[in-house]
Design a protein around this motif. Structure first.
Motif, PDB file in Angstrom:
ATOM      1  N   LYS A 185     -15.163 -21.871   5.227  1.00  0.00           N
ATOM      2  CA  LYS A 185     -15.277 -20.564   5.881  1.00  0.00           C
ATOM      3  C   LYS A 185     -13.872 -20.055   6.187  1.00  0.00           C
ATOM      4  N   PHE A 186     -13.534 -18.923   5.587  1.00  0.00           N
ATOM      5  CA  PHE A 186     -12.210 -18.324   5.764  1.00  0.00           C
ATOM      6  C   PHE A 186     -12.302 -17.121   6.705  1.00  0.00           C
ATOM      7  N   ARG A 187     -11.370 -17.049   7.616  1.00  0.00           N
ATOM      8  CA  ARG A 187     -11.185 -15.842   8.432  1.00  0.00           C
ATOM      9  C   ARG A 187      -9.780 -15.334   8.143  1.00  0.00           C
ATOM     10  N   SER A 188      -9.707 -14.163   7.522  1.00  0.00           N
ATOM     11  CA  SER A 188      -8.410 -13.652   7.084  1.00  0.00           C
ATOM     12  C   SER A 188      -8.209 -12.207   7.508  1.00  0.00           C
ATOM     13  N   GLU A 189      -6.994 -11.734   7.294  1.00  0.00           N
ATOM     14  CA  GLU A 189      -6.640 -10.343   7.588  1.00  0.00           C
ATOM     15  C   GLU A 189      -6.108  -9.700   6.320  1.00  0.00           C
ATOM     16  N   LEU A 190      -6.675  -8.548   5.983  1.00  0.00           N
ATOM     17  CA  LEU A 190      -6.293  -7.839   4.768  1.00  0.00           C
ATOM     18  C   LEU A 190      -6.081  -6.361   5.062  1.00  0.00           C
ATOM     19  N   ILE A 191      -5.195  -5.753   4.299  1.00  0.00           N
ATOM     20  CA  ILE A 191      -5.068  -4.296   4.287  1.00  0.00           C
ATOM     21  C   ILE A 191      -5.479  -3.865   2.887  1.00  0.00           C
ATOM     22  N   THR A 192      -6.540  -3.107   2.782  1.00  0.00           N
ATOM     23  CA  THR A 192      -7.039  -2.748   1.450  1.00  0.00           C
ATOM     24  C   THR A 192      -7.569  -1.325   1.418  1.00  0.00           C
ATOM     25  N   ALA A 193      -7.343  -0.674   0.298  1.00  0.00           N
ATOM     26  CA  ALA A 193      -7.844   0.685   0.102  1.00  0.00           C
ATOM     27  C   ALA A 193      -8.125   0.886  -1.383  1.00  0.00           C
ATOM     28  N   THR A 194      -9.248   1.536  -1.667  1.00  0.00           N
ATOM     29  CA  THR A 194      -9.626   1.840  -3.052  1.00  0.00           C
ATOM     30  C   THR A 194      -9.433   3.328  -3.304  1.00  0.00           C
ATOM     31  N   ARG A 195      -8.731   3.648  -4.370  1.00  0.00           N
ATOM     32  CA  ARG A 195      -8.472   5.053  -4.712  1.00  0.00           C
ATOM     33  C   ARG A 195      -9.149   5.391  -6.033  1.00  0.00           C
ATOM     34  N   ASP A 196      -9.596   6.649  -6.147  1.00  0.00           N
ATOM     35  CA  ASP A 196     -10.192   7.097  -7.405  1.00  0.00           C
ATOM     36  C   ASP A 196      -9.095   7.519  -8.363  1.00  0.00           C
ATOM     37  N   ARG A 197      -9.485   8.017  -9.515  1.00  0.00           N
ATOM     38  CA  ARG A 197      -8.510   8.375 -10.542  1.00  0.00           C
ATOM     39  C   ARG A 197      -7.583   9.499 -10.104  1.00  0.00           C
ATOM     40  N   ASP A 198      -7.976  10.259  -9.072  1.00  0.00           N
ATOM     41  CA  ASP A 198      -7.122  11.336  -8.569  1.00  0.00           C
ATOM     42  C   ASP A 198      -6.250  10.885  -7.397  1.00  0.00           C
ATOM     43  N   GLY A 199      -6.391   9.625  -6.988  1.00  0.00           N
ATOM     44  CA  GLY A 199      -5.572   9.115  -5.896  1.00  0.00           C
ATOM     45  C   GLY A 199      -6.219   9.238  -4.529  1.00  0.00           C
ATOM     46  N   ALA A 200      -7.415   9.798  -4.475  1.00  0.00           N
ATOM     47  CA  ALA A 200      -8.098   9.947  -3.191  1.00  0.00           C
ATOM     48  C   ALA A 200      -8.703   8.606  -2.772  1.00  0.00           C
ATOM     49  N   ILE A 201      -8.654   8.325  -1.467  1.00  0.00           N
ATOM     50  CA  ILE A 201      -9.200   7.081  -0.949  1.00  0.00           C
ATOM     51  C   ILE A 201     -10.720   7.184  -0.872  1.00  0.00           C
ATOM     52  N   VAL A 202     -11.393   6.241  -1.522  1.00  0.00           N
ATOM     53  CA  VAL A 202     -12.858   6.226  -1.517  1.00  0.00           C
ATOM     54  C   VAL A 202     -13.404   5.063  -0.693  1.00  0.00           C
ATOM     55  N   ASP A 203     -12.514   4.113  -0.333  1.00  0.00           N
ATOM     56  CA  ASP A 203     -12.964   2.984   0.481  1.00  0.00           C
ATOM     57  C   ASP A 203     -11.747   2.318   1.113  1.00  0.00           C
ATOM     58  N   GLY A 204     -11.916   1.843   2.349  1.00  0.00           N
ATOM     59  CA  GLY A 204     -10.831   1.157   3.026  1.00  0.00           C
ATOM     60  C   GLY A 204      -9.823   2.100   3.643  1.00  0.00           C
ATOM     61  N   ASP A 205      -8.726   1.515   4.166  1.00  0.00           N
ATOM     62  CA  ASP A 205      -7.686   2.289   4.846  1.00  0.00           C
ATOM     63  C   ASP A 205      -6.346   1.585   4.636  1.00  0.00           C
ATOM     64  N   PRO A 206      -5.385   2.250   4.009  1.00  0.00           N
ATOM     65  CA  PRO A 206      -4.090   1.611   3.732  1.00  0.00           C
ATOM     66  C   PRO A 206      -3.252   1.369   4.982  1.00  0.00           C
ATOM     67  N   ASN A 207      -3.694   1.874   6.122  1.00  0.00           N
ATOM     68  CA  ASN A 207      -2.931   1.733   7.362  1.00  0.00           C
ATOM     69  C   ASN A 207      -3.624   0.849   8.396  1.00  0.00           C
ATOM     70  N   THR A 208      -4.709   0.220   7.993  1.00  0.00           N
ATOM     71  CA  THR A 208      -5.487  -0.583   8.943  1.00  0.00           C
ATOM     72  C   THR A 208      -5.657  -2.009   8.452  1.00  0.00           C
ATOM     73  N   VAL A 209      -5.417  -2.941   9.368  1.00  0.00           N
ATOM     74  CA  VAL A 209      -5.633  -4.349   9.058  1.00  0.00           C
ATOM     75  C   VAL A 209      -7.098  -4.679   9.353  1.00  0.00           C
ATOM     76  N   SER A 210      -7.781  -5.207   8.365  1.00  0.00           N
ATOM     77  CA  SER A 210      -9.193  -5.535   8.517  1.00  0.00           C
ATOM     78  C   SER A 210      -9.392  -7.044   8.640  1.00  0.00           C
ATOM     79  N   ASP A 211     -10.306  -7.432   9.506  1.00  0.00           N
ATOM     80  CA  ASP A 211     -10.695  -8.837   9.632  1.00  0.00           C
ATOM     81  C   ASP A 211     -11.804  -9.130   8.624  1.00  0.00           C
TER      82      ASP A 211
END
Length: 238
Positions: A185-211
Motif C-alpha cells: 500500500k503506497f501513500r504518495s504525493e503527486l502533481i498531475t494535470a492532463t491537457r487536451d490537444r489545445d493545451g486546455a486542462i481537462v483533469d488535475g491541477d498543475p499547481n496542486t499537490v494531490s495525495d
C-alpha cells in the motif's frame, strides 16, 4: 702471416669464451624472485584460479538489502517482525516466501518496490512503453498500454511531477505454487494535470499537490533465476 692470423683468432676465441662465461655467471644467476614465463594459454586458468580464491574479509562491509544480510534464523525472524507482528497471518505468509526464497528480505523488498512505483508512475505519464514493459506483467502491461494509446488518440498529454512517497507498507503476501506475491500500500504525493490537444486542462491541477493511495501487488517465480519482481495487479483507493 698465417701464423699471426691463427694466433689472433685463438686469442679472440679465448676472449669470447671468457666473456660468455662471465655474462652467464651474472645473467644466469637465479635469486628466487623471478616471475614464471608468460604462457598465453594458461594465463586465463591462472586468472580463474585467482578469482576463485576467497576475497579478504573486511570489517567495514555492510550487506546490501536483499543480499543475504540476515542469514541466521533469529535475524530473519526479527526482520519479518518489523513489517508483520509475530503470529499474524501476514507474518506466516512472509515466512512461506522466505522458505521458498532465502534471499527475500522485507525491508529490501520495500525499497525496491518504492523505486519501481516511482518509475512506473512516471513512465505511464510519459507514455514510456519500453520502461513499463520491463516492470509489468503481460496483462498489466497491456492494460497500461491501452490507456496510453487511448490518451494519445485523443491528443491528450499528462504533466506529472512525482513529489515523493509518504509511506509504503506490505499489507498482504502469499505463495501460489512457486510464485510469491506481495501486496504493498503506497501513500504518495503527486502533481498531475492532463491537457487536451489545445493545451486546455481537462483533469488535475498543475499547481496542486494531490495525495494518492495505491495498492499494488508484485510477483516473482521463486523457481526462476530471474530475481526481478513484476507488477501483476493495481488498485486505486479514492
Amino acid at each position: 702471416m698465417s701464423e699471426m692470423f691463427d694466433v689472433t683468432t685463438i686469442i679472440f676465441l679465448v676472449l669470447a669464451v671468457v666473456i660468455f662465461l662471465r655474462l652467464r655467471s651474472v645473467l644466469g644467476k637465479r635469486t628466487g624472485h623471478e616471475r614464471p614465463p608468460f604462457d598465453p594459454y594458461s594465463a586465463p586458468d591462472r586468472e580463474k584460479d585467482a578469482s576463485a580464491r576467497p576475497a579478504p574479509v573486511e570489517d567495514n562491509v555492510i550487506p546490501l538489502p536483499g543480499q543475504g544480510g540476515s542469514s541466521t534464523p533469529a535475524a530473519q525472524t526479527a526482520t519479518l517482525e518489523t513489517v508483520a507482528p509475530q503470529g499474524s497471518a501476514l507474518n506466516e505468509a512472509l515466512r512461506k516466501i522466505l522458505s521458498a526464497d532465502s534471499s527475500f528480505e522485507p525491508q529490501g523488498f520495500l525499497q525496491g518496490a518504492r523505486a519501481a512505483y516511482e518509475m512506473i508512475v512516471s513512465a505511464f505519464a510519459a507514455g514510456d512503453r519500453k520502461t513499463l514493459k520491463g516492470l509489468l506483467s503481460k496483462d498489466v502491461y497491456e492494460g497500461f498500454v491501452a490507456a496510453i494509446s487511448d490518451r494519445e488518440s485523443r491528443g491528450e498529454t499528462i504533466e506529472s511531477t512525482f513529489v515523493g512517497i509518504d509511506k509504503a507498507d506490505i499489507v498482504e503476501a502469499a505463495m501460489k505454487g512457486s510464485t510469491a506475491q506481495v501486496t504493498v500500500k503506497f501513500r504518495s504525493e503527486l502533481i498531475t494535470a492532463t491537457r487536451d490537444r489545445d493545451g486546455a486542462i481537462v483533469d488535475g491541477d498543475p499547481n496542486t499537490v494531490s495525495d494518492v493511495t495505491d495498492i499494488w501487488t508484485f510477483a516473482r517465480d521463486t523457481g526462476s533465476r530471474d530475481p526481478n519482481w513484476k507488477l501483476v495487479a493495481t488498485e486505486s483507493v479514492e
